[in-house]
Design a protein around this motif. Structure first.
Motif, PDB file in Angstrom:
ATOM      1  N   GLU A  58       0.822  -1.205   0.000  1.00 22.48           N
ATOM      2  CA  GLU A  58       0.000   0.000   0.000  1.00 22.48           C
ATOM      3  C   GLU A  58       0.852   1.249   0.000  1.00 22.48           C
ATOM      4  N   THR A  80       2.320   1.714  -3.439  1.00 24.22           N
ATOM      5  CA  THR A  80       1.267   2.174  -4.352  1.00 24.22           C
ATOM      6  C   THR A  80       1.000   3.654  -4.194  1.00 24.22           C
ATOM      7  N   ALA A  81       0.972   4.101  -2.932  1.00 25.29           N
ATOM      8  CA  ALA A  81       0.756   5.523  -2.685  1.00 25.29           C
ATOM      9  C   ALA A  81       1.906   6.354  -3.223  1.00 25.29           C
ATOM     10  N   ILE A  90       3.979   5.573  -5.700  1.00 24.81           N
ATOM     11  CA  ILE A  90       3.925   5.553  -7.171  1.00 24.81           C
ATOM     12  C   ILE A  90       2.846   6.504  -7.676  1.00 24.81           C
ATOM     13  N   ASN A  91       1.719   6.505  -7.048  1.00 26.52           N
ATOM     14  CA  ASN A  91       0.653   7.420  -7.471  1.00 26.52           C
ATOM     15  C   ASN A  91       1.078   8.865  -7.292  1.00 26.52           C
ATOM     16  N   THR A  92       1.819   9.134  -6.190  1.00 26.57           N
ATOM     17  CA  THR A  92       2.312  10.504  -5.974  1.00 26.57           C
ATOM     18  C   THR A  92       3.282  10.914  -7.067  1.00 26.57           C
ATOM     19  N   LEU A 137       3.483   9.719 -10.097  1.00 24.53           N
ATOM     20  CA  LEU A 137       2.746   9.881 -11.362  1.00 24.53           C
ATOM     21  C   LEU A 137       1.994  11.200 -11.406  1.00 24.53           C
ATOM     22  N   GLU A 138       1.505  11.606 -10.264  1.00 27.75           N
ATOM     23  CA  GLU A 138       0.793  12.877 -10.240  1.00 27.75           C
ATOM     24  C   GLU A 138       1.749  14.050 -10.443  1.00 27.75           C
TER      25      GLU A 138
END
Length: 606
Positions: free
Chosen positions: A234, A237-238, A240-242, A244-245
């Motif tokens: 988790e 994932t957080a 990676i999302n950061t 990507l943003e």
């Protein structure tokens, strides 16, 4: 299942029984013994203090002392009772759903479906495994009931349930549920918090081996490792999302794909446009062709209208001409039938027998004769049938009635053909004369029968009814009599004779009409010739004199040789290369045409 092992992962369903919107009245029995009423006077402070003790039962509620309600439905009508029952049900029924809430979770863990208006609800089963171990490992849950009676949803009750405190019920039958009773369906049975516990039935299963302390520690360590791995996943994932943003999007591939799709769509649309243009051109050409066809049709319609108007103006004249032509045809048929009646006279026989006639002086029986008669009788019979065949064959042309069985007139050796029956081609001709033998006799009788059928067809065309087709000569005489009958005068035969045949031959060779027309001396018989005959316009006086000399030479061969030579010599000096060679100039020509004009010319030069 042991009560300390109950978790939310074991919960699969919830039931609601005895829905109620009224608060319970009454107090515990031991509370009633306590001095809690404000209406009582205060005891002195020096009075001995009573000893406190635990409540004896949370279920022993004592109702308030009140007067007994009197039922007013004892003498009520069924309609009133039904309305009262509907009112009672409506006052307690509602739409209900529940939601599960856990500590540390801001949103509900599960929301059930909406149960329609009722008092007892069996909600669908559910599985909380998807909520994660942080929820499935809990033993406590908060159950909230939401109801809607009219328009809005309201919270009816909220219970904090500890699954370890539930009482085992076993099933839902034979239980008196209190108001708003919640029943929980776990893996091993049905439990409730408001009803007394029931000892579950013992399960007869084989004893399971217990786990050692080391195995349990290994399982605990493995579970902790799994939880750490899930937490790490988790976290990654957080992160990676950061990232990507924060990273700007690369729009080049997307733009290239969009350009490729745009080019593809553009080429497709161009093909569609070309096809539409081709279709448009074809439609224009088709419309133009149709317009031209319509114009031609209109012009043809106008011409047809003009023709119809012109034809309508000529229609009365055409009707009059048709009537005159029909009358002329009828008169000519009368004359021809009268001539045929004179050529082939049918008279009664001298014997005086009924329906016995003879043709041209030869008697013909009515299909009954003696097969053993002499040869002279057979010859007489054959000759009579030959005359009948000749007369029948002539009548089919004059009356415009084709015979079903063609006749071949050949005097006493005439025959008739049957093209209708299923016969071999070699056996279709039947003789109208006797030749001897049984087979010949049968074929002769059948031929005579076919001749009688032809006579019947001629009579039917004239509107006559034949009583017996075996009466050959009576039927023929009857037919000739009817066809020649009439009140008007019989028209005379149009003059012309052999010259009508000669005109047809002259027309076929060509070039003679103008030369002969130039030598016309005014003595032509155009006024008495047939309408449409070319001899009235072609033949002149010299040609008629030549025809008369030819006919004289036929009557007197000796005196005609010198005359023929002189005439031929003179003709050769006048016209050395005449394109027309008349058959009358040949010395071997034998003219036997039976025409009225020819007979008149012969009688004039005899």
């Amino acid at each position: 299942m042991a009560m300390q092992n109950r978790r939310l992962r074991h919960l699969h369903g919830i039931y609601l029984r005895n829905l109620s919107f009224t608060k319970p009245h009454g107090r515990a029995s031991d509370d009633l013994d306590a001095d809690l009423s404000s209406s009582r006077p205060q005891e002195p402070l020096l009075s001995p203090q009573r000893q406190l003790h635990h409540a004896r039962s949370s279920e022993s509620l004592r109702p308030r002392p009140s007067t007994r309600r009197r039922s007013t439905l004892a003498n009520a009508t069924p309609v009133t009772r039904h309305k009262q029952l509907e009112y009672t049900v409506e006052s307690r029924a509602a739409d209900v759903f529940f939601s599960l809430h856990c500590e540390g979770e801001p949103d509900p863990v599960y929301i059930s479906e909406v149960g329609q208006r009722s008092m007892n609800f069996n909600f669908r089963f559910f599985d909380l495994a998807s909520a994660g171990p942080s929820v499935t490992r809990l033993s406590e849950v908060n159950v909230r009931l939401w109801t809607k009676r009219r328009e809005s949803w309201n919270l009816l009750l909220s219970h904090a349930i500890d699954l370890r405190s539930l009482h085992y019920l076993g099933n839902l039958r034979n239980h008196h549920f209190p108001p708003n009773c919640l029943v929980f369906h776990l893996e091993d049975g049905i439990y409730s918090l408001d009803l007394a516990s029931k000892r579950p039935d013992p399960k007869h299963t084989a004893p399971l081996p217990a786990c050692s302390y080391n195995v349990l520690m290994k399982l605990a360590n493995l579970n902790n490792s799994i939880q750490d791995a899930l937490t790490t996943r988790e976290t990654l994932t957080a992160q990676i999302n950061t990232l990507l943003e924060r990273t700007p999007d690369d729009v080049v591939p997307q733009a290239q794909e969009s350009a490729r799709l745009t080019s593809k769509y553009l080429s497709t649309q161009k093909r569609s446009v070309r096809a539409a243009q081709t279709r448009r051109d074809d439609l224009r050409a088709s419309i133009q062709a149709r317009r031209e066809a319509m114009e031609e049709g209109r012009s043809a319609q106008l011409r047809a209208g003009d023709h119809v108007e012109h034809a309508q103006s000529r229609l009365p004249t055409a009707h009059d001409l048709l009537a005159v032509t029909r009358e002329s045809i009828h008169g000519q048929r009368r004359r021809i039938c009268e001539d045929l009646a004179h050529i082939f006279p049918i008279t009664p026989t001298p014997s005086g027998a009924p329906l016995s006639f003879s043709i041209c002086g030869i008697p013909l029986p009515n299909s009954d004769y003696d097969p053993t008669s002499s040869s002279s009788t057979e010859d007489s019979l054959s000759a009579a049938l030959g005359y009948v065949a000749q007369l029948t064959n002539s009548l089919q042309f004059y009356l415009s009635v084709p015979l079903s069985y063609p006749v071949t007139p050949f005097g006493s050796r005439s025959s008739i053909c049957d093209n209708i029956s299923l016969l071999p081609d070699s056996q279709r001709d039947f003789p109208l004369f006797l030749r001897g033998g049984a087979t010949a006799q049968y074929r002769f009788d059948y031929g005579w029968f076919l001749l009688n059928k032809n006579i019947e067809a001629l009579c039917v065309s004239a509107g006559l009814k034949i009583v017996d087709i075996r009466h050959t000569l009576p039927n023929l005489k009857y037919l000739l009599y009817v066809c020649s009958a009439g009140s008007d005068e019989v028209p005379e035969r149009k003059r012309g004779g052999i010259r009508g045949l000669w005109a047809g031959r002259i027309k076929g060779r060509g070039g003679l009409g103008s030369s002969l027309a130039g030598t016309d001396d005014g003595g032509s018989s155009t006024a008495g010739s047939r309408r449409g005959s070319m001899d009235s316009e072609i033949l002149s006086g010299k040609q008629r004199e030549t025809l008369n000399r030819v006919l004289s030479r036929e009557n007197d061969p000796g005196s005609g040789d010198h005359e023929r030579q002189s005439s031929v010599g003179a003709g050769s000096r006048q016209r050395p290369q005449s394109p027309v060679q008349l058959p009358f100039d040949e010395g071997t020509a034998k003219l036997t045409l039976r025409t009225k004009g020819l007979r008149e010319n012969i009688s004039a030069h005899s």
